[in-house]
Scaffold this motif. Structure first.
Motif, short mmCIF file in Angstrom:
data_model
loop_
_atom_site.label_atom_id
_atom_site.label_comp_id
_atom_site.label_asym_id
_atom_site.label_seq_id
_atom_site.Cartn_x
_atom_site.Cartn_y
_atom_site.Cartn_z
N ILE A 98 0.85 -1.21 0.00
CA ILE A 98 0.00 0.00 0.00
C ILE A 98 0.88 1.25 0.00
CG2 ILE A 98 -1.42 1.39 1.56
CD1 ILE A 98 -3.10 -0.96 2.14
N LEU A 99 1.93 1.24 0.81
CA LEU A 99 2.81 2.41 0.89
C LEU A 99 3.59 2.62 -0.41
CD1 LEU A 99 4.14 2.16 4.56
CD2 LEU A 99 2.28 3.57 3.67
N HIS A 100 3.98 1.52 -1.06
CA HIS A 100 4.66 1.66 -2.35
C HIS A 100 3.71 2.25 -3.40
CE1 HIS A 100 7.87 -1.07 -0.81
NE2 HIS A 100 8.60 -0.34 -1.61
N ILE A 101 2.47 1.75 -3.41
CA ILE A 101 1.46 2.31 -4.33
C ILE A 101 1.25 3.79 -4.04
CG2 ILE A 101 -1.00 2.26 -4.94
CD1 ILE A 101 0.34 -0.08 -6.16
N TYR A 102 1.22 4.14 -2.75
CA TYR A 102 1.04 5.54 -2.33
C TYR A 102 2.15 6.41 -2.92
CZ TYR A 102 0.48 9.51 0.89
OH TYR A 102 0.29 10.75 1.43
N LYS A 103 3.39 5.94 -2.79
CA LYS A 103 4.53 6.75 -3.25
C LYS A 103 4.53 6.91 -4.77
CE LYS A 103 9.53 7.20 -2.72
NZ LYS A 103 9.39 8.61 -2.31
N VAL A 104 4.28 5.81 -5.49
CA VAL A 104 4.26 5.88 -6.95
C VAL A 104 3.12 6.78 -7.43
CG1 VAL A 104 3.92 4.54 -9.07
CG2 VAL A 104 5.36 3.63 -7.23
N THR A 105 1.96 6.64 -6.83
CA THR A 105 0.80 7.48 -7.19
C THR A 105 1.12 8.95 -6.96
OG1 THR A 105 -0.72 5.68 -6.62
CG2 THR A 105 -1.64 7.90 -6.75
N SER A 106 1.77 9.24 -5.83
CA SER A 106 2.13 10.62 -5.53
C SER A 106 3.11 11.17 -6.56
CB SER A 106 2.74 10.70 -4.13
OG SER A 106 2.96 12.04 -3.76
N GLU A 107 4.07 10.34 -6.97
CA GLU A 107 5.03 10.77 -8.01
C GLU A 107 4.31 11.04 -9.33
OE1 GLU A 107 7.74 7.53 -8.04
OE2 GLU A 107 8.86 8.23 -6.27
N ASN A 108 3.31 10.22 -9.65
CA ASN A 108 2.54 10.44 -10.89
C ASN A 108 1.78 11.77 -10.84
OD1 ASN A 108 3.38 8.01 -11.99
ND2 ASN A 108 1.59 6.87 -11.26
N ILE A 109 1.23 12.09 -9.67
CA ILE A 109 0.51 13.36 -9.51
C ILE A 109 1.48 14.54 -9.65
CG2 ILE A 109 -0.83 14.78 -7.91
CD1 ILE A 109 -1.85 12.12 -6.66
N ASN A 110 2.62 14.45 -8.98
CA ASN A 110 3.61 15.53 -9.04
C ASN A 110 4.13 15.73 -10.47
OD1 ASN A 110 4.28 16.77 -6.32
ND2 ASN A 110 4.30 14.61 -5.81
N GLN A 111 4.32 14.63 -11.17
CA GLN A 111 4.78 14.72 -12.56
C GLN A 111 3.74 15.42 -13.43
OE1 GLN A 111 5.21 10.94 -14.54
NE2 GLN A 111 6.64 11.74 -16.06
N ALA A 112 2.47 15.10 -13.23
CA ALA A 112 1.40 15.74 -14.00
C ALA A 112 1.33 17.24 -13.69
CB ALA A 112 0.07 15.07 -13.66
N ILE A 113 1.58 17.62 -12.43
CA ILE A 113 1.55 19.03 -12.05
C ILE A 113 2.72 19.77 -12.70
CG2 ILE A 113 1.79 20.64 -10.11
CD1 ILE A 113 0.24 18.62 -8.41
#
Length: 637
Positions: A416-431
């Motif tokens: 879950i924490l790994h998914i959290y980190k990758v998802t957050s990186e995807n959001i930051n990349q989109a921003i």
């Protein structure tokens, strides 16, 4: 003549006049209750006044009805409290001698019978459920808890329960008569059936158990017969929903009759495949009510059964929920979780949890396997949607299971924490590529929801955890590495306010044992949040509120950690509290005052030298801030 004029005024919608008349009647009747036996004239006058009030209670105007209801509630409650336990024997042991009935009850009996009929005919809806789309674009059901309609139902239910205690035979007679009129079509309508069934459900527990059993069996037979008699899916759906509602309101009967309880639950499972609007929702809502009120019965092997019924449910779970919408599946899982939580055998409970979570875990393991091959799959909208549903299922499971949920969380925590980190990186990349406005796109909203639901799941577990040492040893370090470090590094638009709330829950749970790690929490969250909210009083309202909730928890539970801060760091904490006082948002300003009050009390009991240093530096400044807030007209609170 006066009464004719009143009726004319109502018909002409002169509601203000009627409102005043109703208030007068209610007050007059309430005063008369004390003087009623002084003379025959006063008795007759009082009865006439009450008859007018009964007629006024039939007026369709809701506000007028509420005034009448208030009086009927007062009267019925007073009559009940005079002899609260008068009718305690079942009907077959009672005599027909009316001499046992208190004189005042006899005096009001005719009036109260009319009031019962009005209450049953006008019973308000028990709960308000709205299907809405939230800010993340998800369709969710909101249970409204504090609306006028709910309060009206609560008042009507209380009044009808008192009236049933005063004369349950009359209540049963009226309800049975109205149910017969539904069957013979003289009063058949969806509205009439709904109000009748809401009324029947509202008096659960007001009868002696034997009488309740006989009455409920009659009601269910009549409703089942009505369902067979009526044609059309709409009619059958309404009747089925009412059957489910009534049954769900009588847990005492269900607990006493296992075979009937099992039959009802299996019928609910059938309704979960019915696609008619509202039926599946009602089936799931009724199932969770029954699961909460009868949960021990599902994990116990009943007489004549080879296994506990919860085992049978878990074996067939895929077939039961295959036609349900995601939000209905979440409700189903919470219901079954309540059953498993009732198990007193730890070994049995652990096995049940494994079987219970097998279906979502299989989907989860498939996603993790794909993500290990390529993390780009976590940008697929369908995969993100599946992750969200699994997280929501786990949140409901955690809520229902409580501390035993740890058996499930330990299996998926790191993933879950790994998914959290990758998802957050995807959001930051989109921003970075498209600017902050990209967070309004549907896929990015769903990704943000993944982060938020992950934090809600962890917070839910922390709030119910029983093994504090396990939380400290097993869950804290990964949390700092993945979640808090991510919070520090995120773009402000991608920072989750739920991080702060989750930390507050954690601190309140483990208390001063987390004190040594407070500086690390501050380094990763405090200043980064403060820079988001110190420009004005409006931006990032959720972060603003949760920031002060976290600060309140630290001040209350880990005050020694604040004292250990250097002068610059403590000044930052102090200034943030003073900043809260200046807010015109009542929630924030009150939180600031509460934190300041806690801090001042802590200084009274801490090291005298530390207290003296604080007062020398901050006493005058604190008083200036407080007087400035008091003098500021915008702080109406």
């Amino acid at each position: 003549m006066i009464f004719r004029y009143i009726l004319f005024a109502i018909r002409e919608r002169k509601v203000k006049l009627q409102h005043k008349i109703t208030v007068f009647q209610g007050n007059a009747a309430n005063t008369a209750i004390q003087l009623i036996f002084s003379s025959l004239y006063k008795k007759l006058t009082s009865i006439l006044s009450l008859q007018y009030l009964v007629l006024t209670s039939e007026v369709e105007e809701v506000e007028i009805f509420k005034i009448c209801l208030e009086y009927w509630n007062i009267l019925s409650a007073e009559l009940y409290r005079e002899v609260p336990y008068q009718q305690i024997a079942p009907s077959y042991l009672r005599t027909g001698n009316s001499n046992n009935v208190p004189t005042r009850r006899q005096f009001y009996s005719v009036i109260l019978s009319k009031v019962r009929r009005i209450m049953i005919s006008r019973m308000a809806r028990p709960e308000e459920v709205l299907v809405v789309e939230n800010e993340r674009g998800e369709v969710v059901r909101e249970f409204m808890k504090d609306t006028d309609a709910i309060n009206l139902y609560k008042n009507m239910r209380e009044t009808l329960v008192y009236l049933t205690h005063l004369d349950y035979v009359d209540t049963e007679s009226i309800m049975t008569e109205k149910l017969a009129n539904q069957v013979n079509n003289t009063e058949w309508s969806w509205k009439n059936l709904n109000t009748l069934c809401w009324a029947i459900g509202s008096i659960s527990g007001a009868m002696v158990e034997d009488d309740e059993k006989r009455f409920l069996v009659t009601v269910i037979k009549e409703l089942l017969g009505l369902c067979e008699q009526k044609r059309g899916k709409d009619n059958k759906a309404i009747i089925a929903s009412n059957i489910m509602y009534v049954v769900g309101q009588y847990p005492r009967f269900l607990r006493a009759h296992w075979k009937f309880l099992k039959t009802v639950v299996n019928k609910l499972f059938e309704f979960m495949h019915e696609t008619h609007e509202g039926v599946q929702d009602m089936a799931c809502d009724t199932f969770i009510k029954i699961a909460q009120k009868c949960r021990r019965h599902f994990v116990t092997v009943q007489l004549g059964e080879s296994q506990a019924f919860v085992d049978e449910i878990l074996t067939n779970i895929n077939g039961i929920i295959c036609h349900l919408e995601p939000h209905q599946v979440h409700t189903f899982y919470e219901a079954v979780g309540n059953m498993i939580a009732a198990s007193v055998d730890n070994v049995q409970q652990t096995k049940l949890i494994e079987k219970y979570m097998q279906l979502p875990n299989d989907v989860w393991n498939t996603i993790i396997s794909e993500a290990k091959k390529s993390v780009d799959c976590l940008k697929d909208p369908e995969v993100v949607s599946n992750i969200l549903n699994i997280l929501k299922t786990n949140i409901r499971a955690s809520k229902a299971l409580g501390a035993p949920y740890v058996h499930q969380l330990t299996k998926i925590y790191e993933d879950i924490l790994h998914i959290y980190k990758v998802t957050s990186e995807n959001i930051n990349q989109a921003i970075r590529m498209n600017g902050p406005m990209v967070v309004k796109q549907r896929l990015i909203k769903s990704m943000i929801a993944v982060k938020e639901d992950t934090l809600m799941l962890i917070g839910s577990f922390f709030s119910k955890a029983s093994n504090i040492q396990q939380v400290l040893d097993q869950f804290l370090t990964p949390l700092y590495t993945f979640v808090l470090a991510d919070y520090r590094d995120c773009h402000p638009e991608a920072r989750e306010s739920e991080v702060l709330n989750m930390l507050a829950i954690l601190i309140n749970k483990v208390e001063d044992r987390i004190t040594p790690r407070i500086p690390e929490i501050f380094d990763l969250t405090f200043e980064h949040t403060l820079h988001m909210i110190d420009k004005n009083f409006e931006d990032y309202p959720d972060h603003r509120k949760n920031f002060y909730i976290l600060l309140q928890s630290v001040t209350n539970v880990c005050f020694s950690a604040l004292l250990a801060l250097n002068a610059t760091q403590f000044k930052l904490v102090y200034d943030s509290i003073m900043w809260a006082l200046k807010h015109t948002m009542r929630t924030i300003s009150e939180l600031g005052l509460e934190i300041l009050q806690i801090m001042l009390r802590k200084f009274q009991t801490c090291d005298p030298q530390a207290a003296q240093t604080f007062y020398q530096i901050y006493y005058l400044e604190t008083m200036q801030h407080i007087f400035a807030v008091v003098a500021e007209c915008s702080h109406t609170s």
